[in-house]
Motif scaffolding. Structure first.
Motif, PDB file in Angstrom:
ATOM      1  N   SER A  23       3.294   2.895 -11.719  1.00 56.91           N
ATOM      2  CA  SER A  23       2.328   3.883 -12.248  1.00 56.91           C
ATOM      3  C   SER A  23       2.162   5.230 -11.343  1.00 56.91           C
ATOM      4  CB  SER A  23       0.847   3.412 -12.511  1.00 56.91           C
ATOM      5  OG  SER A  23       0.310   3.001 -10.870  1.00 56.91           O
ATOM      6  N   ALA A  24       1.986   6.196 -12.178  1.00 56.38           N
ATOM      7  CA  ALA A  24       1.788   7.591 -11.474  1.00 56.38           C
ATOM      8  C   ALA A  24       1.014   7.886 -10.110  1.00 56.38           C
ATOM      9  CB  ALA A  24       1.785   8.658 -12.322  1.00 56.38           C
ATOM     10  N   THR A  25      -0.214   7.260 -10.365  1.00 56.45           N
ATOM     11  CA  THR A  25      -1.443   7.316  -9.396  1.00 56.45           C
ATOM     12  C   THR A  25      -1.631   6.037  -8.615  1.00 56.45           C
ATOM     13  OG1 THR A  25      -3.003   6.592 -11.236  1.00 56.45           O
ATOM     14  CG2 THR A  25      -2.455   9.192 -10.877  1.00 56.45           C
ATOM     15  N   GLY A  26      -0.916   4.967  -9.174  1.00 55.18           N
ATOM     16  CA  GLY A  26      -0.806   3.550  -8.248  1.00 55.18           C
ATOM     17  C   GLY A  26      -2.207   2.522  -8.799  1.00 55.18           C
ATOM     18  N   THR A  27      -2.117   1.418  -8.650  1.00 54.24           N
ATOM     19  CA  THR A  27      -3.260   0.478  -8.821  1.00 54.24           C
ATOM     20  C   THR A  27      -3.813  -0.016  -7.207  1.00 54.24           C
ATOM     21  OG1 THR A  27      -1.920  -0.217 -10.567  1.00 54.24           O
ATOM     22  CG2 THR A  27      -3.540  -1.827  -9.903  1.00 54.24           C
ATOM     23  N   TRP A  28      -5.068  -0.144  -7.491  1.00 52.53           N
ATOM     24  CA  TRP A  28      -5.827  -0.214  -6.055  1.00 52.53           C
ATOM     25  C   TRP A  28      -6.684  -1.283  -6.404  1.00 52.53           C
ATOM     26  CZ3 TRP A  28      -5.824   3.809  -2.502  1.00 52.53           C
ATOM     27  CH2 TRP A  28      -4.977   4.828  -2.540  1.00 52.53           C
ATOM     28  N   LEU A  29      -6.681  -2.353  -5.173  1.00 50.56           N
ATOM     29  CA  LEU A  29      -7.767  -3.554  -5.280  1.00 50.56           C
ATOM     30  C   LEU A  29      -8.396  -3.367  -4.046  1.00 50.56           C
ATOM     31  CD1 LEU A  29      -8.070  -6.282  -6.599  1.00 50.56           C
ATOM     32  CD2 LEU A  29      -6.403  -7.189  -5.101  1.00 50.56           C
ATOM     33  N   ASN A  30      -9.846  -3.631  -4.356  1.00 51.43           N
ATOM     34  CA  ASN A  30     -10.721  -3.325  -3.265  1.00 51.43           C
ATOM     35  C   ASN A  30     -10.576  -2.237  -2.531  1.00 51.43           C
ATOM     36  OD1 ASN A  30     -12.089  -5.680  -4.477  1.00 51.43           O
ATOM     37  ND2 ASN A  30     -10.722  -7.072  -3.006  1.00 51.43           N
ATOM     38  N   GLY A  31     -10.023  -0.968  -2.989  1.00 49.03           N
ATOM     39  CA  GLY A  31     -10.114   0.290  -2.118  1.00 49.03           C
ATOM     40  C   GLY A  31      -8.662   0.224  -1.484  1.00 49.03           C
ATOM     41  N   SER A  32      -7.793  -0.515  -1.653  1.00 48.43           N
ATOM     42  CA  SER A  32      -6.226  -0.502  -1.010  1.00 48.43           C
ATOM     43  C   SER A  32      -5.232  -0.597  -2.197  1.00 48.43           C
ATOM     44  CB  SER A  32      -6.306  -1.656  -0.078  1.00 48.43           C
ATOM     45  OG  SER A  32      -7.127  -1.733   0.983  1.00 48.43           O
ATOM     46  N   ARG A  33      -4.316   0.543  -1.838  1.00 48.44           N
ATOM     47  CA  ARG A  33      -3.536   0.242  -2.920  1.00 48.44           C
ATOM     48  C   ARG A  33      -2.406  -0.579  -2.810  1.00 48.44           C
ATOM     49  NH1 ARG A  33       0.211   6.121  -4.641  1.00 48.44           N
ATOM     50  NH2 ARG A  33       1.102   5.158  -6.268  1.00 48.44           N
ATOM     51  N   ILE A  34      -2.220  -1.336  -3.889  1.00 46.23           N
ATOM     52  CA  ILE A  34      -1.165  -2.632  -3.897  1.00 46.23           C
ATOM     53  C   ILE A  34       0.225  -2.159  -3.696  1.00 46.23           C
ATOM     54  CG2 ILE A  34      -3.006  -4.055  -4.659  1.00 46.23           C
ATOM     55  CD1 ILE A  34      -1.393  -4.203  -7.430  1.00 46.23           C
ATOM     56  N   VAL A  35       1.382  -2.933  -3.384  1.00 51.05           N
ATOM     57  CA  VAL A  35       2.572  -2.729  -3.255  1.00 51.05           C
ATOM     58  C   VAL A  35       3.301  -3.755  -4.144  1.00 51.05           C
ATOM     59  CG1 VAL A  35       4.647  -2.279  -1.814  1.00 51.05           C
ATOM     60  CG2 VAL A  35       2.495  -1.380  -1.178  1.00 51.05           C
ATOM     61  N   ASP A  36       2.998  -4.941  -3.694  1.00 58.75           N
ATOM     62  CA  ASP A  36       3.568  -6.084  -4.155  1.00 58.75           C
ATOM     63  C   ASP A  36       2.709  -6.903  -5.172  1.00 58.75           C
ATOM     64  OD1 ASP A  36       6.130  -5.856  -2.872  1.00 58.75           O
ATOM     65  OD2 ASP A  36       4.985  -6.731  -1.006  1.00 58.75           O
ATOM     66  N   ASP A  37       3.258  -7.788  -5.971  1.00 56.64           N
ATOM     67  CA  ASP A  37       1.971  -8.724  -6.690  1.00 56.64           C
ATOM     68  C   ASP A  37       0.857  -9.056  -5.821  1.00 56.64           C
ATOM     69  OD1 ASP A  37       3.853  -8.120  -8.662  1.00 56.64           O
ATOM     70  OD2 ASP A  37       4.445 -10.015  -9.029  1.00 56.64           O
ATOM     71  N   THR A  38      -0.293  -9.080  -6.085  1.00 53.26           N
ATOM     72  CA  THR A  38      -1.138  -9.358  -5.206  1.00 53.26           C
ATOM     73  C   THR A  38      -2.417 -10.190  -5.937  1.00 53.26           C
ATOM     74  OG1 THR A  38      -1.292  -6.875  -4.243  1.00 53.26           O
ATOM     75  CG2 THR A  38      -2.874  -8.295  -3.654  1.00 53.26           C
TER      76      THR A  38
END
Length: 426
Positions: free
Chosen positions: A67-82
């Motif tokens: 995605s253009a703006t990233g996906t965030w989980l609990n305030g942290s941007r994910i890089v790999d499948d989380t």
């Protein structure tokens, strides 16, 4: 066992709305073709195909779809499948729409204590090693104590818990191992603190057998998927095959060899040839991280194995996998890079604009027999043709199917020797 998931909107006009997630791969994005369309704003745009939730056994994973703006989980941007845990906050972009993740458990009869199936399994284990076997003449087992055995079991349980928190893609196997370990702990607690030596010796043997049996699972949980994928992920391709009548099916392939502008890609034969032997009318390859569909042709198929070699001409060629190696052996951890789940293959599908993204999964080799590999891991639609990697990143197999009734857990693969025969026929 989790059979579904729910996302609850935390902001915006749709605050409080609930999205029921039941597909094994559910896409979130602003495009109408997404499984769960979620609109963004000018200040916080949502990509057409922004993120996805993927069910793997008993766990759910969150994946960013470049995605253009990233996906965030609990305030942290994910890089790999989380991995996703109950109550986690997902945000599509740092300031984008927020959603709360909730599990939807399967209906189950009420019960308390350790599951009977686990108790029976441990009881059978104790009978199998023999309560008195270590006390036979000629053996001198080391003295043991109940507290020492409990410490050993607790140590194993801690390792399994660590593996679960790292969210390895072995959800159902880890769940079963944790349950079995809890049952063993219950058996130990039921034993008197000063149990007879012969009984403690037998319990010690049972703990050792349990530890040995779970060692491959822990090795698979500790497999460094990032290192395995490095230098390989750009060689992975989505394979699209249009069959007679216009039906389009998908699989996975990997670039195994290159010469100039020509690249040869290995995949499963049944992806590109139907059950009656009819070759696909058209073939396309979309390499990981891209949206461009390159036309391909069938170079040849293996005479007996479920393998096919495709030929594609791309200016400058493409990256290829590190190589094809020997093995693996039963008990060895392996991994794969693949395109699992149900992909929308319609002409207007969002991935055609934003590209495709592969996922990495780990597994355990449980058998090497009958000219094929048997893996205990994760299988789903779209994974046929996926390469199986050793921990050093060498390809040692190609996934072609799974056991019926195994829920995607038992996967079969052609061994590396067959790949060599396909690339260099006699």
């Amino acid at each position: 066992m989790t059979v579904g998931a729910r996302l609850v909107r935390l902001d915006g006009p749709a605050m409080g709305a609930q999205l029921e997630v039941t597909r094994s791969l559910a896409v979130l994005g602003s495009h109408s073709s997404a499984d769960h369309p979620i609109a963004g704003t000018d200040a916080a745009p949502v990509s057409p195909r922004h993120a996805a939730l993927i069910r793997s056994g008993a766990i759910w994973l969150l994946r960013d779809l470049q995605s253009a703006t990233g996906t965030w989980l609990n305030g942290s941007r994910i890089v790999d499948d989380t991995p996703l845990n109950e109550g986690d906050e997902i945000r599509l972009g740092a300031e984008g729409p927020a959603l709360r993740f909730q599990r939807v458990p399967a209906p189950a009869a009420k019960r308390s204590g350790t599951p009977w199936s686990a108790i029976v399994a441990v009881s059978v284990l104790l009978v199998a090693v023999g309560w008195w076997s270590l006390g036979r003449p000629g053996t001198e087992p080391e003295p043991v104590s109940r507290s020492a055995l409990l410490a050993r079991v607790d140590s194993l349980a801690a390792q399994l818990d660590s593996a679960q928190r790292r969210a390895d893609r072995l959800g159902s196997q880890l769940d079963a191992a944790v349950t079995e370990m809890a049952a063993m702990r219950g058996v130990l607690l039921d034993a008197p603190p000063r149990a007879p030596t012969t009984r403690l010796d037998s319990l010690a043997a049972a703990v050792r057998e349990l530890a040995e049996r779970q060692a491959p699972l822990l090795r698979a949980a500790n497999l460094d998927l990032a290192s395995m994928a490095a230098g390989n992920q750009d060689a992975i391709s989505l394979v699209l095959a249009e069959r007679v009548g216009g039906e389009v099916v998908s699989g996975t392939g990997f670039a195994a060899r290159r010469s100039g502008d020509t690249t040869w890609v290995v995949t499963s034969r049944h992806v590109v040839v139907d059950s009656e032997g009819g070759a696909a009318n058209r073939l396309g390859l979309v390499f990981n991280g891209t949206a461009q569909n390159f036309p391909a042709t069938i170079e040849r198929t293996h005479p007996s194995a479920d393998l096919a070699l495709l030929r594609v001409v791309i200016r400058g060629g493409t990256p290829v996998v590190r190589g094809v190696g020997a093995g693996p052996t039963p008990g060895e951890p392996v991994g794969t890079i693949t395109f699992p789940g149900e992909l929308d293959l319609s002409p207007g599908a969002a991935w055609r604009k934003v590209g495709v993204a592969a996922s990495s999964f780990s597994a355990i080799v449980t058998a090497v027999e009958g000219g094929r590999l048997q893996l205990d891991g994760y299988g789903a639609v779209g994974m046929s043709g996926s390469p199986v990697f050793r921990s050093d990143g060498m390809v040692v197999g190609v996934i072609f199917g799974g056991a019926i009734g195994a829920g995607g857990r038992i996967v079969f693969a052609e061994p590396g020797a067959r790949i060599g025969e396909l690339l260099d026929p006699p």
